[in-house]
Design an enzyme around this catalytic site. Structure first.
Site, PDB file in Angstrom:
ATOM      1  N   ASP A 160      50.587  44.625  42.656  1.00 25.74           N
ATOM      2  CA  ASP A 160      49.415  44.090  43.259  1.00 25.74           C
ATOM      3  C   ASP A 160      49.143  44.255  44.558  1.00 25.74           C
ATOM      4  O   ASP A 160      50.138  43.935  45.121  1.00 25.74           O
ATOM      5  CB  ASP A 160      49.013  42.640  42.695  1.00 25.74           C
ATOM      6  CG  ASP A 160      47.384  42.678  42.187  1.00 25.74           C
ATOM      7  OD1 ASP A 160      46.762  43.132  42.591  1.00 25.74           O
ATOM      8  OD2 ASP A 160      47.267  41.472  41.426  1.00 25.74           O
ATOM      9  N   HIS A 172      42.902  48.499  49.344  1.00 23.33           N
ATOM     10  CA  HIS A 172      43.133  47.401  48.631  1.00 23.33           C
ATOM     11  C   HIS A 172      44.405  47.084  47.885  1.00 23.33           C
ATOM     12  O   HIS A 172      44.713  45.969  47.508  1.00 23.33           O
ATOM     13  CB  HIS A 172      41.819  46.801  48.043  1.00 23.33           C
ATOM     14  CG  HIS A 172      40.608  46.306  48.804  1.00 23.33           C
ATOM     15  ND1 HIS A 172      40.194  44.978  48.909  1.00 23.33           N
ATOM     16  CD2 HIS A 172      39.911  47.476  49.654  1.00 23.33           C
ATOM     17  CE1 HIS A 172      39.249  45.019  49.987  1.00 23.33           C
ATOM     18  NE2 HIS A 172      39.003  46.407  50.412  1.00 23.33           N
TER      19      HIS A 172
HETATM   20  C1  GDG Z   1      41.803  44.516  44.356  1.00 29.86           C
HETATM   21  C2  GDG Z   1      43.534  44.570  44.560  1.00 29.86           C
HETATM   22  C3  GDG Z   1      43.417  42.817  46.270  1.00 29.86           C
HETATM   23  C4  GDG Z   1      38.035  37.354  38.355  1.00 29.86           C
HETATM   24  N1  GDG Z   1      37.415  37.158  36.989  1.00 29.86           N
HETATM   25  C5  GDG Z   1      36.245  36.614  37.325  1.00 29.86           C
HETATM   26  C6  GDG Z   1      36.081  36.925  38.703  1.00 29.86           C
HETATM   27  N2  GDG Z   1      37.253  37.301  39.211  1.00 29.86           N
HETATM   28  C7  GDG Z   1      37.432  37.430  40.477  1.00 29.86           C
HETATM   29  C8  GDG Z   1      38.733  36.475  41.100  1.00 29.86           C
HETATM   30  C9  GDG Z   1      38.929  37.185  42.398  1.00 29.86           C
HETATM   31  C10 GDG Z   1      38.775  38.682  42.187  1.00 29.86           C
HETATM   32  O1  GDG Z   1      37.929  38.596  40.954  1.00 29.86           O
HETATM   33  C11 GDG Z   1      40.086  39.563  41.598  1.00 29.86           C
HETATM   34  O2  GDG Z   1      40.648  39.694  42.697  1.00 29.86           O
HETATM   35  P1  GDG Z   1      42.358  40.167  42.794  1.00 29.86           P
HETATM   36  O3  GDG Z   1      42.656  40.276  44.173  1.00 29.86           O
HETATM   37  O4  GDG Z   1      43.017  39.151  41.818  1.00 29.86           O
HETATM   38  O5  GDG Z   1      42.447  41.438  42.079  1.00 29.86           O
HETATM   39  P2  GDG Z   1      41.611  42.756  41.997  1.00 29.86           P
HETATM   40  O6  GDG Z   1      40.208  43.012  41.253  1.00 29.86           O
HETATM   41  O7  GDG Z   1      42.590  43.952  41.263  1.00 29.86           O
HETATM   42  O8  GDG Z   1      41.428  43.312  43.493  1.00 29.86           O
HETATM   43  C12 GDG Z   1      44.049  43.426  44.689  1.00 29.86           C
HETATM   44  C13 GDG Z   1      41.951  42.786  46.144  1.00 29.86           C
HETATM   45  O9  GDG Z   1      41.478  44.068  45.646  1.00 29.86           O
HETATM   46  C14 GDG Z   1      41.242  42.588  47.271  1.00 29.86           C
HETATM   47  O10 GDG Z   1      41.828  43.310  48.251  1.00 29.86           O
HETATM   48  O11 GDG Z   1      44.024  41.468  46.171  1.00 29.86           O
HETATM   49  O12 GDG Z   1      45.416  43.428  44.994  1.00 29.86           O
HETATM   50  O13 GDG Z   1      43.809  45.040  43.050  1.00 29.86           O
HETATM   51  O14 GDG Z   1      38.192  36.660  43.600  1.00 29.86           O
HETATM   52  O15 GDG Z   1      38.385  34.998  41.443  1.00 29.86           O
HETATM   53  N3  GDG Z   1      34.931  36.580  39.307  1.00 29.86           N
HETATM   54  C15 GDG Z   1      33.755  35.975  38.624  1.00 29.86           C
HETATM   55  N4  GDG Z   1      33.822  36.072  37.363  1.00 29.86           N
HETATM   56  C16 GDG Z   1      35.216  36.111  36.707  1.00 29.86           C
HETATM   57  O16 GDG Z   1      35.467  36.041  35.498  1.00 29.86           O
HETATM   58  N5  GDG Z   1      32.640  35.723  38.985  1.00 29.86           N
END
Ligand code: GDG
Length: 469
Positions: free
Chosen positions: A365, A156
């Site tokens: 990222d 990821h």
């Molecule tokens: C890793 C990789 C890759 C955020 N705050 C809350 C919440 N979120 C959700 C968001 C989004 C997810 O969490 C975050 O996903 P990201 O992709 O932005 O980042 P990482 O956590 O670092 O994810 C990344 C990912 O894996 C998938 O392959 O894209 O590059 O680092 O869905 O909406 N969800 C809830 N409450 C929050 O306060 N429920």
């Protein structure tokens, strides 16, 4: 198709509030579509020997199999090797990384106990899909445990080029471990190139065949790009429904007709929040007409709180938000609302829809799902503008965002001004182009393409001579 068995370090159990994090969001959406098993650590640690058998819960066609970890091992494997070494290294933060042999041993031993507890649960037709950097050795250990089924691995986070990877004392072992999988998936071409550079370094250029497959000894594996996506329909429906909820309405009322800029990120140094806060302060200084007219809400739920670097970034952000608010706030206006809270996903989607500008500026990222969620959540007739870091994997697909280098705070502050003054026609045009890509590369396309590759890999192994170069 055989049963899909997803394996990840941590799993999100039903009924517990969803932990924020892209990996859990992605796996759950995938499993809801196909059914299957999700195997991983349930979040509990113990001082004694953990139970040998996993706990099983079945809900909505998904079997959740959770194991416990020993507290001491968890600290060394998770906080240590995974998050104090692999995470910073793979995100190109060499200064933040720390190597310890004791942590490396715990990483191996936790992966071994994953293999020991998972293998008895497997059935003859299963397709096994391992997720992320915590579990790189699991493929080798499952093979050692006698598992013959196709094994897939999806990373990821970014995969660094060999010159970066070589900093890791165990880099060769890590690359060899990856070659025990049949399919290795990356977020972007850039990550795949990084992996190829490692394979070339270790096995020679001839290991990478002209059809892109990799031959190591008598095995052929597929290394490909599978950009993760979001469930666009459900995100749109969630966002529309959320606009009628009290919490979203109260947030909108509280803006008093000011423009809204929003950021949603796990509190992590890779997300570029310190630089973003500084860009916002520069924006207020450079374009003072915006003073009192815009509210920036930054939602940053805490993560990995036991890791030192995360405590440091938290302090830096509190100070930065305090500085900007101290300098610019008025009795009836706060420039930054900085919240270390976890919101339900539905509420977040409403906040994203209500925003005029979404600001996603990680320093590095793998993909960044928030960028895609922002696009999916917009009102197509009056969409907001996305400011996106060129160093996020998502920038490869979302070229119609306002792309910025997150370290260049002046450029980011300028993009904030451009976004806020962008005419409707341009906003719609950019949004439409991005929505098309987000729909095309959505979560089902990610799941289906990976599972198809895993099924096809069975054929590769059973016909080695046809594939021999
Ligand atoms: C890793 C990789 C890759 C955020 N705050 C809350 C919440 N979120 C959700 C968001 C989004 C997810 O969490 C975050 O996903 P990201 O992709 O932005 O980042 P990482 O956590 O670092 O994810 C990344 C990912 O894996 C998938 O392959 O894209 O590059 O680092 O869905 O909406 N969800 C809830 N409450 C929050 O306060 N429920």
């Amino acid at each position: 198709m055989g049963r899909l068995v997803c394996v990840s370090n941590r799993i999100s159990l039903p009924r517990k509030s969803a932990a924020p994090g892209g990996l859990a969001v992605g796996i759950l959406s995938a499993l809801k579509r196909t059914g299957g098993v999700w195997f991983g650590w349930g979040g509990d640690t113990t001082e004694q020997d953990p139970p040998t058998e996993p706990d099983i819960h079945i809900r909505d066609g998904v079997t959740y199999a959770t194991i416990e970890l020993r507290q001491s091992e968890y600290e060394l494997y998770y906080n240590g090797y995974s998050n104090d070494l692999l995470w910073p290294l793979f995100h190109y933060f060499l200064r933040g990384m720390r190597y310890s042999n004791e942590e490396r041993d715990a990483y191996e031993s936790v992966n071994r106990s994953f293999a020991q507890k998972l293998s008895p649960l497997l059935q003859p037709q299963d397709l096994i899909w391992v997720h992320d950097y915590h579990l790189i050795p699991l493929g080798r250990l499952l093979r050692e445990a006698g598992v013959k089924r196709p094994l897939g691995f999806f990373l990821h986070i970014p995969f660094p080029n060999i010159e970066m990877l070589r900093v890791l004392p165990t880099y060769a072992e890590l690359l060899r471990d990856l070659t025990h999988y049949d399919v290795i998936g990356f977020q972007t071409e850039n990550d795949l190139k990084g992996f190829h550079s490692g394979i070339e370094h270790l096995f020679g250029a001839e290991a990478i065949r002209s059809d892109g497959r990799i031959r190591v000894g008598d095995r052929v594996l597929r290394a490909e790009v599978f950009p993760i996506g979001v469930d666009v329909d459900s995100m749109q429906a969630e966002a529309i429904a959320a606009m009628e909820t009290d919490v979203v309405k109260r947030m909108i009322d509280s803006l008093m007709s000011r423009s809204l800029m929003i950021g949603v990120d796990r509190l992590d140094y890779s997300k570029g929040l310190v630089e973003r806060f500084s860009a916002y302060q520069q924006f207020l200084e450079t374009y003072p007409d915006n003073i009192g007219r815009i509210t920036y809400i930054q939602i940053a739920p805490l993560s990995r709180t036991d890791v030192r670097a995360y405590a440091d970034i938290r302090k830096a952000l509190e100070q930065a938000a305090g500085r900007t608010n101290g300098r610019f706030a008025d009795t009836d206006w706060t420039p930054i609302r900085y919240l270390n809270r976890n919101f339900p996903h539905g509420t977040l989607s409403g906040f994203l829809r209500a925003a005029n500008v979404g600001v996603v500026t990680p320093l590095r990222d793998g993909m960044n799902l928030v960028a895609k969620e922002f696009v999916a959540a917009q009102d197509i007739d009056n969409p907001g503008v996305l400011i996106l870091s060129t160093l996020a994997g998502a920038a490869r697909e979302l070229g119609s965002a306002l792309l910025v280098n997150p370290y260049d705070t002046r450029a980011v502050s300028h993009a904030m001004q451009t976004a806020l003054s962008m005419p409707l026609a341009e906003r719609r045009e950019r949004h439409m182009a991005m929505l098309e890509v987000v729909k095309r590369n959505d979560i089902s396309s990610w799941t289906n393409r990976f599972v198809e590759a895993l099924e096809a890999s069975q054929r590769d192994q059973s016909r080695p001579r046809v594939l021999a170069s």
